[in-house]
Design a protein around this motif. Sequence first.
Motif, short mmCIF file in Angstrom:
data_model
loop_
_atom_site.label_atom_id
_atom_site.label_comp_id
_atom_site.label_asym_id
_atom_site.label_seq_id
_atom_site.Cartn_x
_atom_site.Cartn_y
_atom_site.Cartn_z
N GLN A 108 0.83 -1.21 0.00
CA GLN A 108 0.00 0.00 0.00
C GLN A 108 0.86 1.26 0.00
OE1 GLN A 108 -2.66 0.23 3.34
NE2 GLN A 108 -3.61 2.14 2.68
N ARG A 109 1.96 1.25 0.77
CA ARG A 109 2.83 2.42 0.83
C ARG A 109 3.53 2.64 -0.51
NH1 ARG A 109 3.62 7.46 1.71
NH2 ARG A 109 5.78 8.05 2.13
N LEU A 110 4.00 1.57 -1.12
CA LEU A 110 4.65 1.70 -2.42
C LEU A 110 3.69 2.25 -3.47
CD1 LEU A 110 6.83 -1.54 -2.62
CD2 LEU A 110 7.62 0.80 -2.27
N LEU A 111 2.45 1.74 -3.46
CA LEU A 111 1.46 2.22 -4.41
C LEU A 111 1.14 3.70 -4.17
CD1 LEU A 111 -0.99 -0.82 -4.52
CD2 LEU A 111 0.49 -0.01 -6.38
N ARG A 112 1.09 4.12 -2.91
CA ARG A 112 0.81 5.52 -2.61
C ARG A 112 1.94 6.41 -3.15
NH1 ARG A 112 0.55 5.45 2.77
NH2 ARG A 112 -1.61 4.74 2.74
N LEU A 113 3.18 5.96 -2.97
CA LEU A 113 4.31 6.72 -3.49
C LEU A 113 4.30 6.77 -5.02
CD1 LEU A 113 7.14 5.49 -1.09
CD2 LEU A 113 6.28 7.84 -1.27
N MET A 114 3.71 5.75 -5.64
CA MET A 114 3.61 5.70 -7.10
C MET A 114 2.40 6.47 -7.61
SD MET A 114 4.51 1.64 -7.52
CE MET A 114 4.07 1.55 -9.26
N GLY A 115 1.59 7.00 -6.68
CA GLY A 115 0.40 7.74 -7.09
C GLY A 115 -0.76 6.85 -7.47
N LEU A 116 -0.80 5.62 -6.94
CA LEU A 116 -1.84 4.65 -7.29
C LEU A 116 -2.63 4.24 -6.06
CD1 LEU A 116 0.23 2.31 -9.65
CD2 LEU A 116 -1.34 4.14 -10.33
N LYS A 117 -3.88 3.85 -6.27
CA LYS A 117 -4.73 3.38 -5.18
C LYS A 117 -4.39 1.92 -4.86
CE LYS A 117 -8.62 6.44 -6.24
NZ LYS A 117 -10.06 6.52 -6.61
N ASN A 118 -4.70 1.53 -3.62
CA ASN A 118 -4.42 0.17 -3.16
C ASN A 118 -5.57 -0.75 -3.58
OD1 ASN A 118 -3.19 -2.00 -1.86
ND2 ASN A 118 -4.17 -1.54 0.10
N THR A 119 -5.49 -1.26 -4.79
CA THR A 119 -6.49 -2.19 -5.32
C THR A 119 -5.81 -3.48 -5.74
OG1 THR A 119 -6.27 -1.43 -7.61
CG2 THR A 119 -7.82 -0.22 -6.19
N GLY A 120 -6.62 -4.51 -5.95
CA GLY A 120 -6.07 -5.79 -6.38
C GLY A 120 -5.29 -5.69 -7.69
N ARG A 190 4.09 14.38 -11.70
CA ARG A 190 4.06 13.03 -12.26
C ARG A 190 2.65 12.46 -12.24
NH1 ARG A 190 8.56 10.74 -14.78
NH2 ARG A 190 8.13 8.70 -13.88
N ALA A 191 1.91 12.75 -11.16
CA ALA A 191 0.53 12.26 -11.07
C ALA A 191 -0.37 12.94 -12.10
CB ALA A 191 -0.01 12.48 -9.66
N LYS A 192 -0.17 14.23 -12.31
CA LYS A 192 -0.97 14.96 -13.29
C LYS A 192 -0.75 14.44 -14.71
CE LYS A 192 -1.36 19.38 -10.81
NZ LYS A 192 -0.92 20.81 -10.79
N LEU A 193 0.44 13.98 -14.98
CA LEU A 193 0.75 13.47 -16.31
C LEU A 193 0.19 12.07 -16.53
CD1 LEU A 193 4.42 14.76 -16.62
CD2 LEU A 193 2.37 15.72 -17.69
N GLY A 194 -0.21 11.42 -15.46
CA GLY A 194 -0.90 10.15 -15.56
C GLY A 194 -0.12 9.10 -16.34
N ARG A 195 -0.75 8.56 -17.38
CA ARG A 195 -0.13 7.48 -18.16
C ARG A 195 0.50 8.00 -19.45
NH1 ARG A 195 -4.39 2.54 -18.15
NH2 ARG A 195 -2.52 1.44 -18.87
N ASN A 196 0.69 9.30 -19.53
CA ASN A 196 1.35 9.89 -20.70
C ASN A 196 2.86 9.69 -20.56
OD1 ASN A 196 2.42 11.59 -22.73
ND2 ASN A 196 0.62 12.92 -22.63
N ALA A 197 3.34 8.58 -21.09
CA ALA A 197 4.73 8.17 -20.86
C ALA A 197 5.74 9.17 -21.42
CB ALA A 197 4.98 6.78 -21.46
N LEU A 198 5.48 9.69 -22.62
CA LEU A 198 6.44 10.62 -23.22
C LEU A 198 6.48 11.92 -22.43
CD1 LEU A 198 8.47 11.33 -25.36
CD2 LEU A 198 6.59 12.02 -26.87
N ALA A 199 5.34 12.42 -21.97
CA ALA A 199 5.31 13.64 -21.17
C ALA A 199 6.07 13.44 -19.85
CB ALA A 199 3.87 14.07 -20.88
N LYS A 200 5.94 12.27 -19.25
CA LYS A 200 6.66 11.99 -18.00
C LYS A 200 8.17 11.88 -18.25
CE LYS A 200 4.47 9.32 -14.89
NZ LYS A 200 3.72 8.21 -14.27
N TRP A 201 8.54 11.28 -19.38
CA TRP A 201 9.96 11.19 -19.71
C TRP A 201 10.53 12.59 -19.95
CZ3 TRP A 201 13.27 12.79 -23.45
CH2 TRP A 201 14.55 12.24 -23.43
N LEU A 202 9.81 13.42 -20.69
CA LEU A 202 10.27 14.79 -20.97
C LEU A 202 10.41 15.59 -19.69
CD1 LEU A 202 8.10 15.61 -24.10
CD2 LEU A 202 10.60 15.65 -24.04
N TYR A 203 9.45 15.46 -18.79
CA TYR A 203 9.53 16.18 -17.52
C TYR A 203 10.78 15.78 -16.76
CZ TYR A 203 8.81 17.15 -12.59
OH TYR A 203 9.01 17.55 -11.29
#
Length: 279
Positions: A108-120, A190-203
């Motif tokens: 759960q802590r790792l997912l929170r740091l990754m900006g993700l909810k604790n789901t299955g 990073r959270a605002k960029l979501g799953r936009n991989a190129l935008a996250k890489w550029l940032y």
Amino acid sequence: MHKKQQCRDFMVSNLDSMQHFLKILPNVARDGALAAPNATLRCALFAGANATNRRGLRRETLASLSNFRLIYTGLRLDQGDLDCWLAVLQAAHESPADLQGRFCVSGQRLLRLMGLKNTGPNQDLLDGRLSKLKSGAIDLKGDRYSYEGSLIDEVFRDSVTQHVVIKLNPRMAILFGAESGWTKLSLDIRAKLGRNALAKWLYAYLASHRVPTPIGVSLLKELSSSEYAELWRFRQHLRKALAALNLATGWELDIDQGSDCLVGRPIRLVAPKKQTVVR
């Protein structure tokens, strides 16, 4: 000093110390950020593209602008894997790690740091990313030192409590040292960029430079390990990524039609220098 003695001193130096590693590893979570070594941000290690169904690599030299030469073996890594690795590094501070580099952290802590909810599904995603980071091998060669090993040495999971025991190699401290340096990456951006991989890489790439300078679109295509073979298609994809990045950061990035370079705030308005890619 005799060369054999120098070798012995190197082997017993504080490069093997987890305390030394944690002292060098920046703890910036209180600033709403995670720390990443520049050597991993100015290259194609964590691709700015979806790595799903990408082929595995065997001692392949990846494009890099840093003063490290990067060779990688394993499944291709993407920006989601970078989020996971940075979360692991931060968790090593919070736990903290023992003398062997092992520490316990909840999924759960790792997912929170990754900006993700604790789901299955996200727990399954986390397990997959930890496995990729464990199984892949990097060989980073600097001016003096080099590091060859996995980004994560060992993973032990408890399926009942959802806790994970992770082991890191303290010699990874070299990645944060003077030869490379490190950068704070905002969790919010990073959270605002979501799953936009190129935008996250550029940032991450631009943030790793104190004063970014113009860089050519063709060079960005190579460094970000784009899945697009044609430059014009990458350019279209890049424009969409820039729009998302500008919205998340307040920057004013664009592609100059004359030079075909990335320009605009925060890039310094100077003539682009010739940049050499390490291959």
